[in-house]
Each structure stands twice: as structure tokens, then as C-alpha cells.
Design a protein around this motif. Structure first.
Motif, PDB file in Angstrom:
ATOM      1  N   VAL A   1      -8.262  14.896 -23.456  1.00 43.76           N
ATOM      2  CA  VAL A   1      -7.301  15.958 -23.714  1.00 43.76           C
ATOM      3  C   VAL A   1      -6.278  15.956 -22.589  1.00 43.76           C
ATOM      4  CG1 VAL A   1      -7.013  18.433 -24.066  1.00 43.76           C
ATOM      5  CG2 VAL A   1      -9.080  17.304 -24.877  1.00 43.76           C
ATOM      6  N   ASN A   2      -5.021  15.728 -22.929  1.00 46.55           N
ATOM      7  CA  ASN A   2      -3.892  15.776 -21.988  1.00 46.55           C
ATOM      8  C   ASN A   2      -4.101  14.894 -20.762  1.00 46.55           C
ATOM      9  OD1 ASN A   2      -2.617  17.630 -23.654  1.00 46.55           O
ATOM     10  ND2 ASN A   2      -3.529  19.370 -22.611  1.00 46.55           N
ATOM     11  N   GLN A   3      -4.458  13.638 -20.964  1.00 44.65           N
ATOM     12  CA  GLN A   3      -4.635  12.726 -19.835  1.00 44.65           C
ATOM     13  C   GLN A   3      -3.280  12.174 -19.437  1.00 44.65           C
ATOM     14  OE1 GLN A   3      -7.225   9.436 -20.502  1.00 44.65           O
ATOM     15  NE2 GLN A   3      -6.732   8.469 -18.581  1.00 44.65           N
ATOM     16  N   GLN A   4      -2.946  12.347 -18.183  1.00 47.39           N
ATOM     17  CA  GLN A   4      -1.724  11.775 -17.635  1.00 47.39           C
ATOM     18  C   GLN A   4      -2.096  10.994 -16.392  1.00 47.39           C
ATOM     19  OE1 GLN A   4       0.871  15.054 -16.957  1.00 47.39           O
ATOM     20  NE2 GLN A   4       1.310  15.364 -19.109  1.00 47.39           N
ATOM     21  N   TRP A   5      -1.642   9.756 -16.319  1.00 52.59           N
ATOM     22  CA  TRP A   5      -1.973   8.909 -15.185  1.00 52.59           C
ATOM     23  C   TRP A   5      -0.736   8.676 -14.361  1.00 52.59           C
ATOM     24  CZ3 TRP A   5      -0.551   4.056 -13.380  1.00 52.59           C
ATOM     25  CH2 TRP A   5      -1.353   3.559 -12.363  1.00 52.59           C
ATOM     26  N   LYS A   6      -0.847   8.940 -13.078  1.00 55.19           N
ATOM     27  CA  LYS A   6       0.231   8.671 -12.141  1.00 55.19           C
ATOM     28  C   LYS A   6      -0.378   7.891 -10.982  1.00 55.19           C
ATOM     29  CE  LYS A   6       2.538  12.972 -13.236  1.00 55.19           C
ATOM     30  NZ  LYS A   6       2.915  14.293 -12.761  1.00 55.19           N
ATOM     31  N   PRO A   7       0.291   6.824 -10.540  1.00 55.39           N
ATOM     32  CA  PRO A   7      -0.273   6.065  -9.418  1.00 55.39           C
ATOM     33  C   PRO A   7      -0.211   6.869  -8.121  1.00 55.39           C
ATOM     34  CG  PRO A   7       1.873   5.202 -10.032  1.00 55.39           C
ATOM     35  CD  PRO A   7       1.509   6.231 -11.050  1.00 55.39           C
ATOM     36  N   ILE A   8      -1.249   6.734  -7.303  1.00 56.64           N
ATOM     37  CA  ILE A   8      -1.303   7.397  -6.001  1.00 56.64           C
ATOM     38  C   ILE A   8      -0.636   6.468  -4.991  1.00 56.64           C
ATOM     39  CG2 ILE A   8      -2.828   8.358  -4.245  1.00 56.64           C
ATOM     40  CD1 ILE A   8      -4.899   8.744  -6.508  1.00 56.64           C
ATOM     41  N   GLU A   9       0.376   6.985  -4.307  1.00 62.27           N
ATOM     42  CA  GLU A   9       1.179   6.142  -3.419  1.00 62.27           C
ATOM     43  C   GLU A   9       0.344   5.539  -2.290  1.00 62.27           C
ATOM     44  OE1 GLU A   9       4.767   8.008  -2.057  1.00 62.27           O
ATOM     45  OE2 GLU A   9       5.049   9.001  -3.989  1.00 62.27           O
ATOM     46  N   GLU A  10      -0.522   6.321  -1.676  1.00 60.97           N
ATOM     47  CA  GLU A  10      -1.342   5.821  -0.576  1.00 60.97           C
ATOM     48  C   GLU A  10      -2.268   4.698  -1.044  1.00 60.97           C
ATOM     49  OE1 GLU A  10      -1.291   9.112  -1.352  1.00 60.97           O
ATOM     50  OE2 GLU A  10       0.026   9.853   0.242  1.00 60.97           O
ATOM     51  N   LEU A  11      -2.813   4.864  -2.236  1.00 59.28           N
ATOM     52  CA  LEU A  11      -3.701   3.849  -2.782  1.00 59.28           C
ATOM     53  C   LEU A  11      -2.940   2.564  -3.092  1.00 59.28           C
ATOM     54  CD1 LEU A  11      -6.566   3.207  -3.693  1.00 59.28           C
ATOM     55  CD2 LEU A  11      -5.971   4.109  -5.929  1.00 59.28           C
ATOM     56  N   GLN A  12      -1.739   2.691  -3.616  1.00 59.99           N
ATOM     57  CA  GLN A  12      -0.924   1.516  -3.905  1.00 59.99           C
ATOM     58  C   GLN A  12      -0.557   0.770  -2.621  1.00 59.99           C
ATOM     59  OE1 GLN A  12      -0.268   0.327  -6.937  1.00 59.99           O
ATOM     60  NE2 GLN A  12      -1.409   2.027  -7.854  1.00 59.99           N
ATOM     61  N   LYS A  13      -0.230   1.508  -1.550  1.00 62.34           N
ATOM     62  CA  LYS A  13       0.095   0.888  -0.267  1.00 62.34           C
ATOM     63  C   LYS A  13      -1.129   0.161   0.303  1.00 62.34           C
ATOM     64  CE  LYS A  13       3.665   4.178   1.010  1.00 62.34           C
ATOM     65  NZ  LYS A  13       4.035   5.290   1.907  1.00 62.34           N
ATOM     66  N   ALA A  14      -2.293   0.806   0.215  1.00 65.48           N
ATOM     67  CA  ALA A  14      -3.521   0.188   0.720  1.00 65.48           C
ATOM     68  C   ALA A  14      -3.866  -1.061  -0.086  1.00 65.48           C
ATOM     69  CB  ALA A  14      -4.671   1.180   0.676  1.00 65.48           C
ATOM     70  N   ARG A  15      -3.665  -1.035  -1.388  1.00 63.47           N
ATOM     71  CA  ARG A  15      -3.953  -2.179  -2.235  1.00 63.47           C
ATOM     72  C   ARG A  15      -3.013  -3.352  -1.899  1.00 63.47           C
ATOM     73  NH1 ARG A  15      -4.117  -0.374  -7.915  1.00 63.47           N
ATOM     74  NH2 ARG A  15      -6.213   0.250  -7.374  1.00 63.47           N
ATOM     75  N   LYS A  16      -1.725  -3.049  -1.659  1.00 60.09           N
ATOM     76  CA  LYS A  16      -0.776  -4.099  -1.282  1.00 60.09           C
ATOM     77  C   LYS A  16      -1.087  -4.673   0.096  1.00 60.09           C
ATOM     78  CE  LYS A  16       3.062  -2.423  -4.066  1.00 60.09           C
ATOM     79  NZ  LYS A  16       4.396  -1.795  -4.039  1.00 60.09           N
ATOM     80  N   ALA A  17      -1.576  -3.831   0.998  1.00 58.79           N
ATOM     81  CA  ALA A  17      -1.870  -4.299   2.363  1.00 58.79           C
ATOM     82  C   ALA A  17      -3.099  -5.206   2.390  1.00 58.79           C
ATOM     83  CB  ALA A  17      -2.100  -3.102   3.281  1.00 58.79           C
ATOM     84  N   THR A  18      -4.056  -4.980   1.497  1.00 61.01           N
ATOM     85  CA  THR A  18      -5.273  -5.789   1.511  1.00 61.01           C
ATOM     86  C   THR A  18      -5.127  -7.092   0.743  1.00 61.01           C
ATOM     87  OG1 THR A  18      -6.127  -4.603  -0.425  1.00 61.01           O
ATOM     88  CG2 THR A  18      -6.774  -3.790   1.773  1.00 61.01           C
ATOM     89  N   LYS A  19      -4.089  -7.224  -0.066  1.00 58.97           N
ATOM     90  CA  LYS A  19      -3.914  -8.466  -0.837  1.00 58.97           C
ATOM     91  C   LYS A  19      -3.041  -9.442  -0.135  1.00 58.97           C
ATOM     92  CE  LYS A  19      -4.867  -6.827  -5.407  1.00 58.97           C
ATOM     93  NZ  LYS A  19      -4.476  -6.715  -6.764  1.00 58.97           N
TER      94      LYS A  19
END
Length: 83
Positions: free
Chosen positions: A65-83
Motif C-alpha cells: 500500500v502506497n510504496q514509494q522508493w527513494k534512494p538514500i544519498e548516504e547509502l549511494q555514496k557509500a556504495r560508490k566508494a566501495t566499488k
């Protein structure tokens, strides 16, 4: 065959047997349905990080019901830093 003879002898057990059969088949079909979903981990050795392959646009719940997904900026930065 003795089970069917018992049901024919005691006809009041027929609804109980029917209800138990429907409940057992419903529970087992829901278990199979839940195992096929992408957020259930069944093989940890070949895919140690299965959450990386989950599509955020596809609902993961039985009822969403009313699912909205927005990326978390901190998580995206951490994911880019580890790759």
C-alpha cells in the motif's frame, strides 16, 4: 483405505477432513510462493549479497500500500566508494 472407511462410518468427520486439507494446501502453497520471492535467501554461498540484485521498483510484499522508493544519498555514496 481405512481412512476412507472411517470417513464413511463417521460422516461428521468429513467437514473436518476437508477443512484440514484446504488449510494444509494453502499453507504449503504460501510457503512455496514465499520461497520464490527475491528477498528470500536460499543459497548464501553462491550469492552472498542478494540484496544488491533486488529491483526497488518491484513490490516485495504480498500486499503493498502506497510504496514509494527513494534512494538514500548516504547509502549511494557509500556504495560508490566501495566499488
Amino acid at each position: 483405505m481405512s481412512f476412507f472407511r472411517l470417513l464413511m462410518k463417521k460422516k461428521e468427520l468429513i467437514p473436518l477432513a476437508l477443512i484440514m486439507t484446504v488449510a494444509a494446501s494453502g499453507a504449503s502453497s504460501f510457503a512455496v510462493y514465499s520461497l520464490r520471492k527475491s528477498d528470500v535467501i536460499t543459497d548464501r554461498k553462491n550469492n552472498p549479497e542478494p540484496w544488491e540484485t533486488v529491483d526497488p521498483t518491484v513490490p516485495q510484499k504480498l500486499i503493498t500500500v502506497n510504496q514509494q522508493w527513494k534512494p538514500i544519498e548516504e547509502l549511494q555514496k557509500a556504495r560508490k566508494a566501495t566499488k
